[in-house]
Every structure is written in C-alpha cells, then in structure tokens.
Design an enzyme around this catalytic site. Structure first.
Site, PDB file in Angstrom:
ATOM      1  N   ASP A 137      -9.430  -4.812  -5.512  1.00 18.49           N
ATOM      2  CA  ASP A 137      -8.685  -3.404  -5.559  1.00 18.49           C
ATOM      3  C   ASP A 137      -9.426  -2.107  -5.440  1.00 18.49           C
ATOM      4  O   ASP A 137      -8.675  -1.229  -6.231  1.00 18.49           O
ATOM      5  CB  ASP A 137      -7.466  -3.863  -4.992  1.00 18.49           C
ATOM      6  CG  ASP A 137      -6.701  -2.724  -3.558  1.00 18.49           C
ATOM      7  OD1 ASP A 137      -7.481  -1.806  -2.816  1.00 18.49           O
ATOM      8  OD2 ASP A 137      -5.512  -3.034  -3.669  1.00 18.49           O
TER       9      ASP A 137
ATOM     10  N   HIS B 262      -7.128  -5.722  -1.383  1.00 19.43           N
ATOM     11  CA  HIS B 262      -5.618  -5.062  -0.701  1.00 19.43           C
ATOM     12  C   HIS B 262      -4.281  -5.555  -0.400  1.00 19.43           C
ATOM     13  O   HIS B 262      -3.578  -5.175  -0.047  1.00 19.43           O
ATOM     14  CB  HIS B 262      -6.173  -3.410  -0.253  1.00 19.43           C
ATOM     15  CG  HIS B 262      -5.386  -2.794   0.017  1.00 19.43           C
ATOM     16  ND1 HIS B 262      -4.962  -1.784  -1.032  1.00 19.43           N
ATOM     17  CD2 HIS B 262      -5.121  -1.909   0.954  1.00 19.43           C
ATOM     18  CE1 HIS B 262      -3.915  -0.903  -0.518  1.00 19.43           C
ATOM     19  NE2 HIS B 262      -3.851  -1.079   0.414  1.00 19.43           N
TER      20      HIS B 262
ATOM     21  N   SER C  29       1.307  -1.697  -0.148  1.00 22.98           N
ATOM     22  CA  SER C  29      -0.472  -0.169   0.179  1.00 22.98           C
ATOM     23  C   SER C  29       1.265   1.420  -0.148  1.00 22.98           C
ATOM     24  O   SER C  29       2.067   1.031  -0.621  1.00 22.98           O
ATOM     25  CB  SER C  29      -1.078   0.336   1.171  1.00 22.98           C
ATOM     26  OG  SER C  29      -1.662   0.692   1.221  1.00 22.98           O
TER      27      SER C  29
END
Length: 283
Positions: A232, A261, A96
């Site tokens: 995602d 994610h 991320s």
C-alpha cells in the site's frame, strides 16, 4: 445474504445505512454502498455488519453549510444511529481516512465500543505520508511509476469535467499506488457513490492531518487491530506503526503480503481468518 436498508436524516443530510448478517454487531464508518460491496460475504454468518454513510457520502437537498461538516458532527451522527439501532456495544471499523473517524469515535464514545479495527490507516496523515512517497520512489518499478503518471493525467482531465466528483476521481487516480495489482482500475467500485467535495476537502485537508494519534490512543483501552497491506503506497507504510506497538500493548498489527489499500478485498480469506481469530481473543 439479505440486506436491510435504512435512511436517517441529520441536519438535512440523508444518511444511508445497510445492515447485513446476524450476530455480534459491527459498525463500518464510510460509504454504506462502497463498503457493503467490498467486505467478504463469509463474514456475515456470525456478525451483523452495519454500514453507515457519513456526511461526506450523504445527499442533501440544500447547499451544505460549512458549520455542519465537523468531525464532531460526523461522530454524533454515528452515535445517534447506533443508539437508534440499539447496538449498545459493538466493534467499530474504519478504513483509510475513516480509520481516524473510528479512532476518534472509540475515544469519544468508549462505553459503546467493544473493540476497534483500523484498516490501511497510518499513524498520521501528515509526516508519515512522506515515508510512503520515499518508499514508492525506492521500491516501485518503472512500469508502476509510469502507470501512476498516466493516472494523474487522467485525474486532471476528470476533475476538469466533473469537479464536484473530486474525491472519487482522486481515489481512482491512486490505483497504481493503492493495489497489489497496480494495473487494476477501481472505476466500477465507485459507480453510483455520491460524494461531497467540501466535506472531504475539510476532512483530508485539515482534520486528519492534525489528529495526534498518540493522544487518542492514550484515551482508548479497548483492543485495537490494525491491518495494513505491504504494498500500500497510498497510506503510510506498515512499519510506521512500530513505535506505537511498543507503547500501546492493546494494538495488534497484521501485514498482508499481497495487498495494497484494500486488504479485506484483495486477500479476503486471509482477512476473514484474521478477523475470526482476533475476535476470539476479545470475547
């Protein structure tokens, strides 16, 4: 698998480090507790995973000085810990927003990085995020959109009660966008994780927004594996990487068909197979 725990003090920040496994060294930047609990256990037989806190997850007894929260400070922390652990050359993983940290680390300390693995990180945290919003509106079901709206209402209530835990509440509020199973509640994943709001505000509010990934990639020669979840909606879509794949042949993109994610957690066997096969190519 046995875990080894270490603590490192940097400018008053107590940075935790968890080491699991044996073999080739791999550094994961982020929350040591969060990521150590999510990566597949099968991976630790051939690799030594070093999970490092950065300052956003570290406790400090005194108030945080805004001059101590730059990305440069965070990268230098990781480098000092890497030197202390004597892992001269390793693979760096960033998930991320931490993917941008790993990217910048590989650029700044290239002699200490053998390869780079970025997970659920888009080419930018700015313009490419607009593609995620468009895609969510177009492809998500009404039930999923309603779930996301419910999560936003809860988020507003949570930060009113606990404003200092903004980052944890924000991540949980994105569950309907961030998981293949959009009904999943990530609350347990964040139990006991300390966060510093001022640091995440700085990182996500300006640092990640302003990173020009193309300039960084021009200064990175090592192999790069990018892993994205097809569903995602929390990060920029997987296809936003396409222009960069043509320009930078050292990048390999893999899209997980039943992930959001957290591909390594949502499809662990597939991620382990991908990881093992990719590592065979970078020996």
């Amino acid at each position: 698998m046995e875990r080894k725990y270490f603590k490192f003090e940097r400018d008053g920040f107590l940075l935790n480090c968890i080491i699991i496994g044996n073999g080739k060294p791999v550094i994961v930047i982020g929350s040591s507790d969060y990521y150590a609990n999510l990566f597949p256990k099968e991976i630790y037989h051939n690799y030594q995973f070093i999970f490092l806190d950065h300052r956003g997850f570290a406790k400090k007894n005194e108030p945080i000085n805004p001059l101590e929260i730059s990305l440069s400070h965070i990268l230098d922390d990781c480098h000092e810990i890497q030197k202390h652990l004597k892992t001269e050359e390793c693979i760096i993983i960033g998930h991320s927003g931490h993917g941008y940290m790993a990217l910048e680390y590989a650029k700044k300390f290239k002699e200490n990085v053998k390869a780079l693995h970025i997970i659920a990180t888009g080419p930018s945290f700015g313009v490419h995020m607009l593609e995620s919003e468009k895609r969510f509106e177009k492809e998500a079901s009404e039930a999923q959109k309603n779930k996301h709206r419910e999560n936003q209402i809860r988020f507003a209530q949570d930060i009113q009660k606990e404003p200092d835990r903004f980052f944890k509440h924000y991540c949980r509020s994105m569950d309907a966008k961030g998981f293949y199973d959009w009904n999943f509640d990530s609350k347990e994943l964040w139990e006991g994780i300390h966060t510093n709001k001022i640091i995440f505000d700085h990182l996500f509010g300006s640092v990640f927004r302003d990173i020009q990934i193309e300039k960084s990639l021009l200064n990175i020669n090592c192999p790069i594996l990018v892993c994205m979840g097809k569903y995602d909606f929390q990060a920029p879509p997987y296809f936003t990487w396409d222009p960069f794949l043509k320009q930078f042949p050292n990048i390999k993109l893999s899209v997980f068909e039943k992930s959001g994610h957290l591909p390594f957690w949502e499809e662990p066997k597939l991620w382990v197979d991908l990881w093992e096969n990719w590592n065979k190519t970078i020996i």
